[in-house]
Each structure stands twice: as structure tokens, then as C-alpha cells.
Design an enzyme around this catalytic site. Structure first.
Site, PDB file in Angstrom:
ATOM      1  N   GLY A  61      -7.265   9.322  -4.808  1.00  0.00           N
ATOM      2  CA  GLY A  61      -6.968   7.917  -5.055  1.00  0.00           C
ATOM      3  C   GLY A  61      -7.659   7.511  -6.347  1.00  0.00           C
ATOM      4  O   GLY A  61      -8.412   8.282  -6.900  1.00  0.00           O
ATOM      5  N   CYS A  62      -7.406   6.303  -6.848  1.00  0.00           N
ATOM      6  CA  CYS A  62      -7.906   6.025  -8.182  1.00  0.00           C
ATOM      7  C   CYS A  62      -7.855   4.560  -8.587  1.00  0.00           C
ATOM      8  O   CYS A  62      -7.332   3.730  -7.894  1.00  0.00           O
ATOM      9  CB  CYS A  62      -7.086   6.777  -9.221  1.00  0.00           C
ATOM     10  SG  CYS A  62      -7.015   8.529  -8.942  1.00  0.00           S
TER      11      CYS A  62
END
Lengths: 493, 460
Positions: free
Chosen positions: B13-14
């Protein structure tokens, strides 16, 4: 011959407390397993005639009948099984080739059952098909690599499932009608097999693939133009390398007219196409058919899954086919020599994976669509097939079972009590196309829901994102070379 | 033992952010660092990075090649390889600051180089490539060959030269990435000292990582850089599709696959960026069936031909390239993406707060819908300004429909259009606005149109 060494396979249990001797079972059994004893004024059964089709059980108004396996065992022997012994008795008696129908029942590995699907957890969301769009629409046909290329004719399917080839002749007209109606209702295709297109089915052309097989039965210009696509049948999974034989007794007026052969003559499809002895000949036939239909329809080539299937399919793609249908060795048939059915060919799962990999390695996967068949039993099989690389699947046995087939596997006798694999008007009238097609549609609808649920679980909302997406599969109970051929990892990896 | 990225696939994720000045006015890297650092909690210190455009004006005709080396031996052999194919004008160690938190840095070098003419001449382009290139107008053919030449060298280094990884290879741009939080990465690379007109940034939250620098974002190819938030479910379908065209997905990351899809469709197939975006976040069949005839046919064709390029599952990406900054969400908007503009600046980020941290009073803030392309191209003097505010009818003329003749459209992608104009998307409210008359009239242009739509939605 004084003595029949074959003991019955089944026992018909009749509960005399319940039986009212109404003779329904007598009229329902084309195998004459039930007879009315005039002298005794009661119905009696002949176990040796029973094929376990369950027609009598289903129809008995008193619920008096049951069929079970005959309990008599041969002396236990791991090598000489009961089947092996019985087959020898049968051949010793008749001196003939053993016939069989539907798919093989041998305990070969079913690779679908050795693959498990993925689902989203935490790092990406699963998608709920009840609340979000979920797309199964599929296009079959040659695609250019780039948008600049020319897009050839495409078959547009609402679901990645088509009804596989079953000829009028091997099955009844009512059965053909049921399939055509279902294909039309579900927005997919049915397939004429090599039986020609009966005039009553001409209206379903937009949902029909017309087949050109080695016997060329029923093939003329109008036939080729009538369908949405043309399929050249090279082989069939149940009997690779073998032609077909519809006995003259089944060639009544309707079959004769549809197949364009004289009444009562045997319809023999040669083992090979006698104008195709190699790949360059196939190319000529493909382009002859394209010419005949002015390049307006995709041309499919159907082959049985055999050892060298990947190289063969590469050749077929390069020969100009728009669709390749691969039929696995567990696929069904109306009639095939038992030894061929049970021993020739390879599982479609391995064949499909090998072909998809090969076509990708050669960079020609886009030029052809892949369809696989040969014992697709449920929606999970379809999802796994697509993840391995199929664009769509063919189903036939599943559709017949939906219509009422009980898998007694005696299609070749022409005495199908369910009115499917027979031309006997007394039997065929038992199959109501309105009801049978509704049952097939129900099945397809149910599978559609299930496929959407599985896709959504994987976080995918269009079937094309599953195609060839082998990371969605894991193998269980498979050895290294099977995993390698399937191109998947083992569960837990 | 933990396996290196590329050997196994690591989902993550980011946080992402991007800032562009559309007049190509340069500004320091401070802004983007401020912006991305506000989303500190969206990353976990296992990857951060930046792409910067306009930072090497003095060498803008040369390829700026940023490379990570595991060892001096790897550097020697890579330089030898590069020397065979490129005239290397200069090579230097990347200037960095010592940092307490950025550890285990590889040897980071950058080279400014151009292809050796003889090598380019000798390079054989396979039949397939010829096939792809032949539809590109002659003027562009040389450029196309040169780009393919560079891509092949980069692919070779990344897949076959152990201990070397090309972080970026575009002109007048560079990628700066590392294992660490993005603000620390920015500090490490001294990005406050650079001035660029387009910056993108990324903070990574991998779910399992050996902490390899190459695995950080942005992922780049030529002048294209992609920062990406999300985990795509179609990865293997995309990967296997791309590999047919000679791409090697060595990192096994979604971002790499997305970059290659963009490269395939825009560079190799010579189609507009909007087409690539329409393939990656394709409209639903249901929406396609409601489009006007010509548009429907094009959208249908794109979906059929580029079905395997559909990126399925949650993603938001910010793309930087020579044409400007672009952002896109997956077609049902499963990841956050906010955009804003003020004057010549356009901002995009995972969270609005990241934008407001550097632009307190934006003129407009909005959330692009799923599958809706956010375009922020450059406004240059020699630029056809008409193209910069493309309305839908223009789009029909120049975009999807005339794709076969659409090569001249490659320079522009100022469309806020694609499928989104016909999309119900996840916001059923907006269905009210799918008024074909209004859309066909096409009087509302570009970004402005979006704000009107917002007003209309509120009115509904």
C-alpha cells in the site's frame, strides 16, 4: 450360446407394498427392464436389462422403485478388477470392439480439483457483485496486437461458456432445440456438431456455430452462412484420431435430410479430413471457409488434447484459425470405442496450460482465442480454466445433465429414456424443449452468479483480468512437473 | 530467508503525490517533500522516492541514467556494457547527504549519455518491432528506434547484469528512491537543491520486504515515471500479456507492469496516452453501450484488443512524462486520489491534506472519478493552446475515434475526458449529469467542466 457369464450390473428394487402395478415403469423403459406378466397380472423386473438411468424411479407414481449396484463381487484382486473381467466376457461373447459413451469414468487425476483459487484480504478489497458491476462479456476471435491493426470478426458472448458440439443424429431434435434456445437466451453459442442444421433450428443462427467435420454432413453454402462462426472439427477429446459412425437405423427422414445423405445409410465420418493431411492443408480449408463467408465470421478449429498439443495449436494459429477449441480426454461422446475413450489423449487442464504458455512464448496468443472443453463440471472449473488461459469454455455433458441426462452412459444404444440421445419418436417426445432449455438457462444463470462471486472475491471485476492470471491459482497435491506444466505455484508458496 | 524483490511478488500500500507547473516554471524539491511527508503514516519506512522533471536543463539532450550498484565490480561491468552502446558524456557519483536513517545505500551513480551512432545503426529491430514502428510517421521513426534501443539496454542491465539496477533513464529527469520514509529519502538525495517543473513522490507500505532500493517507487522507463498506490488483482494477466511484447517484469511489482502497459500503448503502438488510460481503466460494457455510435465503436475496440491491459483492482497512479502530469484511478475508485489547481500549478495526492500542506488556498479541489483521467500538460508557447482544453466533441474528433490517424495527437493529452464522461462510476449521483446533449455540445472545457459538474451535483 447357452450361458451368459455377465451378471447384472444393477438390481431393481421394487417395494411390493407400494407398487400398484400401474405399468408406468413398463412404458417408460426402452430397455425392457420392466415387463408386465400377464399371467401373474403384475409388473416384474429384469435386472440384466437395467442401465441405471433412473427414468422408472423418477416416474413411478407410488415411489416403489429403487436401483442399486448389484452387490455380487468377484474375488478381490487389485489387478483384475470387475470391469476388466466383465469387458473380457463381453468381448469373448461378441468378438467386437467395446463401445462406450459420454466421458471416461476412469480414476485419472482431475486437475481442476487440484487447483485452489485466491481471494483478497486486507491489501486489496474484494468486490461485491451485488453492489458493483461485474463483467463476464467475452469476445472470441483474432485480435491485432495494436489498435492500429484490423480487428477481425468477433463472437460476442455474455458469459465465457458455450454449449459444445452435439449433432442432430447423436441427440434428438428436441435436445438440439433445447440447446439452441438456451444459447440464445444466455447470449452465447451452441454448436451443430457434424449433424447439419435442421430447418427448425435455422432461426437460431446468430447463436450457432456450424461445424465442418470430416464427413462434411449437411455442409453447403447456406449452412456456412447460417451460423455466427464456423468450426472445423479435427478431433474430439473422447476419441482422438477416430472418426464417427452414425448407424443407418438412426438415419430417419429428418436426419437424412439434415445431413444430406440417403435415408437409412450409415453416416461415417472418416478419421482424418481427407483434404487435410497436414497443416498447410488446414490453412487452405480455413481460408476456403473464410472466402465462402467473405471473411465475416471467425473460423474455429477444434482438436483433441494430445501429447504434442502446444506445437499443434501454434501451427493452427499460424494457419489462420481465429479460435482454437481444445477438447480434453475426459470429454463426452455419443459413441466411442471404449479403449480409445479410456486411453487416448491428455487432460485438458494440462493441454490448455501448455498451449497458452506456448502461444505467449511465440507472441501469438492475441491472434487466436482459446476455448477448452472436456468435462467442465461447474463454475469453479470455468474460473480455473480462464485463469489458466482460456477465453471461454465449452460444456456439453453438464448441459445434458441439466436437461435430465442421468449419466447411464448408454447413448450409443439409441434407447435414451430421457429423450436426449435417441431418435425414437416415442422417446424424443419426452423431452420438452421449453422445459429443458429453461433448465439449462437456470444452470448457466446459477454459474454466472457463482463466477461473479469468485471473481469479486479475487478483487477482479472483468473476466479479461482473470484470463491467464495464473497467480490466482495454487496447486495442491501436484508434483513439480505438473505444477510446471500448469504454470502455477503450490499452495502455501 | 527473505527473498529479494523480483524473486517473489510483494504487495504494498502507499501514499502518492505530484505537483506540476504547467508553464514549466521550476521550483525546488522542498514542496513535494513537504507534501508527501504529511502522509507519513501511509508508508512504513520501507520505500520512498521521487521523480523530478526539468532538473538537468544543461544536459537535456542526453539520457540521464541513474543506476544503483551493489559493488564496484558491478559498476565496472555495467560501465563497460554502457560504453559499448553509449557515448558517455559524464558519469558521477550521485550527490547525497549522510543520513542517520537511510542505511545500506548501494553505490548510486548517474551518467549523461547518448546512443553511439554506430551501435544504433547496427541494432537490429526485429520483425515485430518493424511492424509496430512502420505505422509511426517517418519523422518519428528515428526517435522511436533510439528509444527502443535505450529500453533494450536498460532491460538488459536490470535482468542480466547482477548487482546493477537502472533507477531512471529519461532525458532532463531523474528518479531518486531508497529504502526509508520519503522525507528522509528527499533529505538524503538533497532534493531541496534541485529545481524542477514537475515532481512526483511516493511513500511505500509493503506488506513484506527485504528492503531493496530498486523496489521503491517511482518506477521509470525513458521519460515516464509512475508512482502508484494499490495492489492490482490483474497482475499476472497484465504481466503475461506484456511479456509477449518483450518486456521483462523483473521486479514483479504492479507499478512496473503499469509503466510497461503505458509504454507499450503510447510508445510501441504510437497511440495517445488517453487510449492507454482507456485500456487500463476501461469503461464498463454497460457504459459503452450508452455511448454515441463512433465513440462506442472505439471504446469497444480498445477493450477487445487491450483487454489484457485492463488494470483491475484498486489503484491510483500519478504519471510524469515529457507531456506533463497525469493521474488515474481504477474504474470503480477503490483508492483515494485528490486533485487541486491554483494558477499554473496542478496538484494530485492520496490525501487532500498533502495538497493543502503546500497549497493552502487552491482555486479548486476535486476528486477525479474512477477511470477519469486527470491531465495536466504543459502550456508552452509553441503549443497548440486549443488542444489544452479539450471538450468531448473534440475528443471524438481527435481522441479515440481517429486513432488510426491519431498519431498527430501524441503530443497532447490535455483531455479530462475518456470514458468518465459517460460513466456512472461509483457515484450514482453523477448519472444525472450523463446528459448526452450537454456532453455532445461540448461547450464545457477541460478542468472547468468538472467544477460545473460539482455544482450540478449539489443542485441535484
Amino acid at each position: 450360446m447357452s450361458l451368459n457369464m455377465l451378471t447384472p450390473e444393477f438390481i431393481i428394487d421394487r417395494d411390493r407394498d407400494r407398487c400398484i402395478d400401474c405399468k408406468v415403469c413398463v412404458s417408460q423403459c426402452a430397455n425392457l427392464a420392466h415387463i408386465f406378466d400377464e399371467e401373474e397380472q403384475r409388473v416384474v423386473s429384469d435386472n440384466s436389462k437395467c442401465v441405471a438411468c433412473h427414468r422408472c424411479v423418477s416416474m413411478c407414481p407410488a415411489g416403489a422403485l429403487s436401483i442399486r449396484k448389484f452387490p455380487l463381487d468377484f474375488k478381490a484382486n487389485a489387478n483384475w478388477s470387475a470391469d476388466a473381467i466383465r469387458e473380457i466376457y463381453r468381448q469373448a461373447e461378441t468378438g467386437g470392439v467395446l463401445l462406450a459413451a459420454m466421458g471416461t469414468g476412469k480414476a485419472y487425476p482431475v486437475y481442476w480439483d487440484h487447483m485452489l483459487l485466491n481471494a483478497s484480504q486486507v491489501t486489496n478489497p474484494s468486490i461485491d457483485p451485488l453492489r458493483e458491476p461485474m463483467e463476464l462479456k467475452t469476445f472470441l476471435g483474432r485480435k491485432p496486437d495494436s489498435l492500429r491493426g484490423e480487428l477481425g470478426p468477433q463472437l460476442e458472448l455474455e458469459i465465457p461458456v458455450m454449449l459444445s458440439a452435439m449433432s442432430f443424429g447423436s441427440i434428438s431434435l428436441n435436445a438440439c432445440k433445447s440447446l439452441a434456445m438456451a444459447a440464445s437466451g444466455a447470449g452465447t453459442m451452441c454448436n451443430t456438431g457434424e449433424g447439419g442444421l435442421h430447418t427448425e433450428l435455422a432461426g437460431y443462427g446468430a447463436n450457432t456455430i456450424v461445424q465442418v467435420a470430416s464427413g462434411r454432413f449437411g455442409v453447403d453454402a447456406a449452412y456456412l452462412r447460417a451460423g455466427a462462426a464456423i468450426e472445423i472439427k479435427i478431433g474430439q477429446g473422447a476419441k482422438p484420431g477416430i472418426g464417427g459412425h452414425l448407424p443407418g437405423e438412426k438415419v430417419g427422414e429428418e436426419v437424412s435430410a439434415t445431413r444430406m445423405i440417403p435415408l437409412g445409410t450409415d453416416a461415417i465420418s472418416p478419421a482424418p479430413h481427407h483434404d487435410i493431411y497436414s497443416i498447410e492443408d488446414l490453412r487452405q480449408l480455413i481460408y476456403s471457409l473464410k472466402e465462402a463467408t467473405e471473411y465475416s465470421k471467425p473460423v474455429s478449429v477444434k482438436i483433441a488434447a494430445v501429447h504434442n498439443v502446444a506445437a499443434i495449436c501454434s501451427g493452427i494459429a499460424r494457419a489462420g484459425a481465429d479460435i482454437i477449441a481444445i477438447d480434453g480426454f475426459r470429454g463426452g461422446t455419443g459413441a466411442a470405442p471404449l479403449r480409445i475413450r479410456d486411453n487416448v489423449g491428455i487432460p485438458v487442464e494440462l493441454a490448455l496450460a501448455a498451449v497458452d504458455t506456448r502461444l505467449r512464448e511465440e507472441g501469438i496468443r492475441n491472434s487466436v482465442s482459446l476455448v477448452c472443453g472436456g468435462s467442465i463440471r461447474n463454475s469453479a472449473d470455468i474460473i480455473k480454466a480462464v485463469a489458466l488461459g482460456a477465453d471461454a469454455v465449452y460444456i456439453a455433458t453438464s448441459a445434458l445433465i441439466a436437461m435430465g441426462c442421468h449419466m447411464c452412459q448408454k447413448c450409443y444404444t439409441g434407447k435414451c429414456n430421457w429423450g436426449i440421445a435417441t431418435q425414437d419418436p416415442n422417446l424424443t417426445k419426452r423431452l420438452n424443449p421449453d422445459i429443458a432449455s429453461a433448465r439449462i438457462l437456470n444452470l448457466l444463470r446459477a454459474w454466472t452468479h457463482e463466477m461473479k462471486e469468485m471473481l469479486g472475491g479475487m478483487g477482479i471485476n472483468a473476466i479479461e483480468s482473470l484470463r491467464g492470471n495464473r497467480l490466482m491459482l495454487r496447486g495442491i497435491g501436484l508434483n513439480d512437473s505438473e505444477l510446471r506444466t500448469l504454470g502455477i505455484k503450490a499452495a502455501g508458496e | 530467508m527473505l527473498q529479494k524483490e523480483g524473486v517473489i511478488r510483494i504487495p504494498s500500500g502507499c501514499a502518492i503525490a505530484g505537483i506540476i507547473n504547467r508553464k514549466k516554471k521550476t521550483f525546488s524539491g522542498d514542496s513535494i517533500i513537504t507534501s508527501i511527508s504529511l502522509m507519513h503514516d501511509r508508508s512504513n519506512g520501507l520505500g520512498g522516492g521521487f521523480a523530478a522533471y526539468g532538473i538537468y536543463p544543461g544536459q537535456k539532450e542526453l539520457y540521464a541514467i541513474h543506476i544503483f550498484f551493489d559493488s564496484h565490480e558491478a559498476r565496472m561491468s555495467t560501465e563497460k556494457y554502457l560504453g559499448r552502446y553509449f557515448d558517455i558524456e559524464s558519469g558521477e557519483m550521485m550527490p547525497t547527504r549522510k543520513s542517520a536513517v537511510i542505511k545500506q545505500a548501494p553505490l548510486i551513480w548517474r551518467y549523461f549519455a547518448g546512443p553511439k551512432e554506430a551501435a544504433l545503426e547496427a541494432e537490429e529491430f526485429s520483425f515485430e518491432d518493424e511492424d509496430n514502428f512502420k505505422s509511426i510517421p517517418d519523422a518519428d521513426a528515428e526517435g522511436a528506434r533510439e528509444k527502443e534501443f535505450v529500453v533494450r539496454r536498460v532491460m538488459h542491465i536490470n535482468s542480466s547484469l547482477p548487482g546493477a539496477f537502472v533507477a531512471s533513464c529519461g532525458k532532463n529527469m531523474g528518479a531518486f528512491k531508497a529504502v526509508g520514509y520519503p522525507e528522509d529519502v528527499g533529505e538524503f538525495y538533497m532534493l531541496d537543491k534541485y529545481r524542477g517543473y514537475l515532481w512526483t513522490a511516493h511513500g511505500r507500505f509493503p506488506t513484506n520486504t527485504p528492503g531493496w532500493w530498486g523496489g521503491a517507487h517511482p518506477f521509470t522507463l525513458l521519460d515516464m515515471s509512475v508512482v502508484h498506490n494499490g495492489e492490482i488483482s490483474s497482475y499476472d494477466a497484465n504481466r503475461r500479456y506484456l511479456e509477449m511484447f518483450g518486456y521483462k517484469c523483473t521486479l514483479q511489482t504492479d507499478t512496473e507492469a503499469i509503466t510497461y502497459i503505458l509504454d507499450l500503448i503510447t510508445r510501441k503502438h504510437g497511440l495517445p496516452l488517453s487510449t492507454a488510460m482507456a485500456a487500463m481503466a476501461a469503461p464498463f460494457w454497460d457504459e459503452i453501450s450508452r455511448m454515441p455510435d463512433e465513440m462506442r465503436d472505439s471504446a469497444r475496440k480498445i477493450r477487445i484488443i487491450y483487454g489484457s491491459a485492463l488494470v483491475n483492482g484498486p489503484f491510483s497512479i500519478i504519471l510524469g512524462c515529457e507531456k506533463g502530469m497525469f493521474a488515474l484511478n481504477d474504474r470503480i475508485k477503490l483508492r483515494s486520489l485528490i486533485a487541486a489547481e491554483k494558477g499554473d500549478y496542478v496538484y494530485a495526492a492520496s490525501e487532500e491534506s498533502a495538497i493543502r500542506a503546500v497549497c493552502n488556498t487552491p482555486e479548486r479541489v476535486w476528486s477525479p472519478r474512477g477511470g477519469e483521467l486527470l491531465s495536466a500538460g504543459y502550456e508552452e508557447a509553441d503549443h497548440d493552446t486549443e488542444n489544452e482544453t479539450v471538450n468531448v466533441s473534440r475528443y471524438i474528433e481527435n481522441g479515440l475515434v481517429n486513432i488510426n490517424a491519431g498519431i498527430q495527437d501524441r503530443g497532447v493529452d490535455m483531455h479530462i475526458e475518456t470514458n468518465a464522461d459517460y460513466a456512472g462510476r461509483s457515484n450514482n449521483f453523477l448519472k444525472y449529469n450523463r446528459n448526452s446533449k450537454r456532453v455532445m455540445a461540448g461547450t464545457n472545457a477541460g478542468l472547468k467542466r468538472e467544477s460545473e459538474r460539482d455544482t450540478e451535483v449539489r443542485a441535484v
